[in-house]
Scaffold this motif. Sequence first.
Motif, PDB file in Angstrom:
ATOM      1  N   HIS A   9       0.832  -1.202   0.000  1.00 36.31           N
ATOM      2  CA  HIS A   9       0.000   0.000   0.000  1.00 36.31           C
ATOM      3  C   HIS A   9       0.871   1.259   0.000  1.00 36.31           C
ATOM      4  O   HIS A   9       0.585   2.219  -0.724  1.00 36.31           O
ATOM      5  CB  HIS A   9      -0.933  -0.009   1.204  1.00 36.31           C
ATOM      6  N   LYS A  10       1.929   1.265   0.789  1.00 37.27           N
ATOM      7  CA  LYS A  10       2.841   2.411   0.822  1.00 37.27           C
ATOM      8  C   LYS A  10       3.500   2.622  -0.542  1.00 37.27           C
ATOM      9  O   LYS A  10       3.623   3.758  -1.003  1.00 37.27           O
ATOM     10  CB  LYS A  10       3.920   2.214   1.890  1.00 37.27           C
ATOM     11  N   ILE A  11       3.895   1.546  -1.198  1.00 39.03           N
ATOM     12  CA  ILE A  11       4.513   1.646  -2.521  1.00 39.03           C
ATOM     13  C   ILE A  11       3.480   2.140  -3.529  1.00 39.03           C
ATOM     14  O   ILE A  11       3.783   2.981  -4.383  1.00 39.03           O
ATOM     15  CB  ILE A  11       5.106   0.290  -2.944  1.00 39.03           C
ATOM     16  N   TYR A  12       2.247   1.648  -3.431  1.00 34.11           N
ATOM     17  CA  TYR A  12       1.173   2.085  -4.317  1.00 34.11           C
ATOM     18  C   TYR A  12       0.941   3.589  -4.186  1.00 34.11           C
ATOM     19  O   TYR A  12       0.823   4.300  -5.179  1.00 34.11           O
ATOM     20  CB  TYR A  12      -0.101   1.305  -4.004  1.00 34.11           C
ATOM     21  N   MET A  17       1.227   8.974  -6.549  1.00 28.92           N
ATOM     22  CA  MET A  17       1.500  10.381  -6.281  1.00 28.92           C
ATOM     23  C   MET A  17       2.796  10.838  -6.951  1.00 28.92           C
ATOM     24  O   MET A  17       3.216  11.974  -6.783  1.00 28.92           O
ATOM     25  CB  MET A  17       1.550  10.626  -4.781  1.00 28.92           C
ATOM     26  N   ASN A  18       3.400   9.924  -7.721  1.00 34.51           N
ATOM     27  CA  ASN A  18       4.610  10.216  -8.479  1.00 34.51           C
ATOM     28  C   ASN A  18       5.784  10.594  -7.576  1.00 34.51           C
ATOM     29  O   ASN A  18       6.596  11.447  -7.909  1.00 34.51           O
ATOM     30  CB  ASN A  18       4.354  11.301  -9.530  1.00 34.51           C
ATOM     31  N   TYR A  19       5.854   9.960  -6.421  1.00 38.03           N
ATOM     32  CA  TYR A  19       6.970  10.143  -5.498  1.00 38.03           C
ATOM     33  C   TYR A  19       8.029   9.098  -5.778  1.00 38.03           C
ATOM     34  O   TYR A  19       7.752   8.040  -6.332  1.00 38.03           O
ATOM     35  CB  TYR A  19       6.532   9.989  -4.044  1.00 38.03           C
ATOM     36  N   GLY A  20       9.239   9.364  -5.346  1.00 38.72           N
ATOM     37  CA  GLY A  20      10.288   8.362  -5.413  1.00 38.72           C
ATOM     38  C   GLY A  20      10.070   7.330  -4.331  1.00 38.72           C
ATOM     39  O   GLY A  20       9.419   7.583  -3.321  1.00 38.72           O
ATOM     40  N   LEU A  21      10.609   6.157  -4.531  1.00 41.50           N
ATOM     41  CA  LEU A  21      10.390   5.076  -3.577  1.00 41.50           C
ATOM     42  C   LEU A  21      11.286   5.205  -2.359  1.00 41.50           C
ATOM     43  O   LEU A  21      10.848   4.988  -1.238  1.00 41.50           O
ATOM     44  CB  LEU A  21      10.595   3.728  -4.265  1.00 41.50           C
ATOM     45  N   GLY A  22      12.533   5.544  -2.550  1.00 42.24           N
ATOM     46  CA  GLY A  22      13.447   5.689  -1.420  1.00 42.24           C
ATOM     47  C   GLY A  22      13.882   4.377  -0.821  1.00 42.24           C
ATOM     48  O   GLY A  22      14.202   4.311   0.362  1.00 42.24           O
ATOM     49  N   SER A  23      13.888   3.310  -1.615  1.00 49.40           N
ATOM     50  CA  SER A  23      14.287   1.999  -1.127  1.00 49.40           C
ATOM     51  C   SER A  23      15.164   1.326  -2.177  1.00 49.40           C
ATOM     52  O   SER A  23      15.000   1.542  -3.374  1.00 49.40           O
ATOM     53  CB  SER A  23      13.059   1.143  -0.852  1.00 49.40           C
ATOM     54  N   ASP A  24      16.075   0.494  -1.718  1.00 46.95           N
ATOM     55  CA  ASP A  24      16.934  -0.260  -2.626  1.00 46.95           C
ATOM     56  C   ASP A  24      16.551  -1.732  -2.679  1.00 46.95           C
ATOM     57  O   ASP A  24      17.231  -2.525  -3.325  1.00 46.95           O
ATOM     58  CB  ASP A  24      18.403  -0.132  -2.198  1.00 46.95           C
ATOM     59  N   ASP A  25      15.480  -2.106  -2.006  1.00 40.71           N
ATOM     60  CA  ASP A  25      15.030  -3.486  -1.999  1.00 40.71           C
ATOM     61  C   ASP A  25      14.543  -3.864  -3.400  1.00 40.71           C
ATOM     62  O   ASP A  25      13.637  -3.224  -3.936  1.00 40.71           O
ATOM     63  CB  ASP A  25      13.906  -3.663  -0.983  1.00 40.71           C
ATOM     64  N   TYR A  32       7.119  -1.340  -7.549  1.00 44.83           N
ATOM     65  CA  TYR A  32       6.952   0.084  -7.869  1.00 44.83           C
ATOM     66  C   TYR A  32       7.022   0.307  -9.377  1.00 44.83           C
ATOM     67  O   TYR A  32       6.180   0.998  -9.948  1.00 44.83           O
ATOM     68  CB  TYR A  32       8.041   0.887  -7.153  1.00 44.83           C
ATOM     69  N   ASN A  33       8.019  -0.288 -10.032  1.00 44.83           N
ATOM     70  CA  ASN A  33       8.175  -0.131 -11.479  1.00 44.83           C
ATOM     71  C   ASN A  33       6.998  -0.739 -12.232  1.00 44.83           C
ATOM     72  O   ASN A  33       6.557  -0.197 -13.245  1.00 44.83           O
ATOM     73  CB  ASN A  33       9.490  -0.737 -11.955  1.00 44.83           C
ATOM     74  N   LYS A  34       6.473  -1.844 -11.737  1.00 43.58           N
ATOM     75  CA  LYS A  34       5.299  -2.465 -12.357  1.00 43.58           C
ATOM     76  C   LYS A  34       4.102  -1.523 -12.290  1.00 43.58           C
ATOM     77  O   LYS A  34       3.383  -1.327 -13.279  1.00 43.58           O
ATOM     78  CB  LYS A  34       4.980  -3.786 -11.663  1.00 43.58           C
ATOM     79  N   LEU A  35       3.886  -0.920 -11.130  1.00 43.91           N
ATOM     80  CA  LEU A  35       2.775   0.024 -10.969  1.00 43.91           C
ATOM     81  C   LEU A  35       2.943   1.241 -11.866  1.00 43.91           C
ATOM     82  O   LEU A  35       1.988   1.678 -12.526  1.00 43.91           O
ATOM     83  CB  LEU A  35       2.658   0.470  -9.510  1.00 43.91           C
ATOM     84  N   ARG A  36       4.154   1.797 -11.915  1.00 46.36           N
ATOM     85  CA  ARG A  36       4.390   2.975 -12.763  1.00 46.36           C
ATOM     86  C   ARG A  36       4.170   2.642 -14.244  1.00 46.36           C
ATOM     87  O   ARG A  36       3.602   3.442 -14.980  1.00 46.36           O
ATOM     88  CB  ARG A  36       5.813   3.503 -12.567  1.00 46.36           C
TER      89      ARG A  36
END
Length: 63
Positions: A9-12, A17-25, A32-36
Amino acid sequence: MPLSSYRMHKIYLAAIMNYGLGSDDPEELAYYNKLRKEMDEIEKDAVKKGIPLTWDIPDGMDK
């Protein structure tokens, strides 16, 4: 380890909202890339709504 529903949900939210993820996982980045990618495809295939305004009257319909 699969992503928790909370993290998904946080990644969604970050994606819509077109924010950066801020994670290297890698798992989070893949989601995230799939959703974008899906959102970009939706924007390209926008549905045109409304009444098309055409001023050309076909023959036989002007009476």
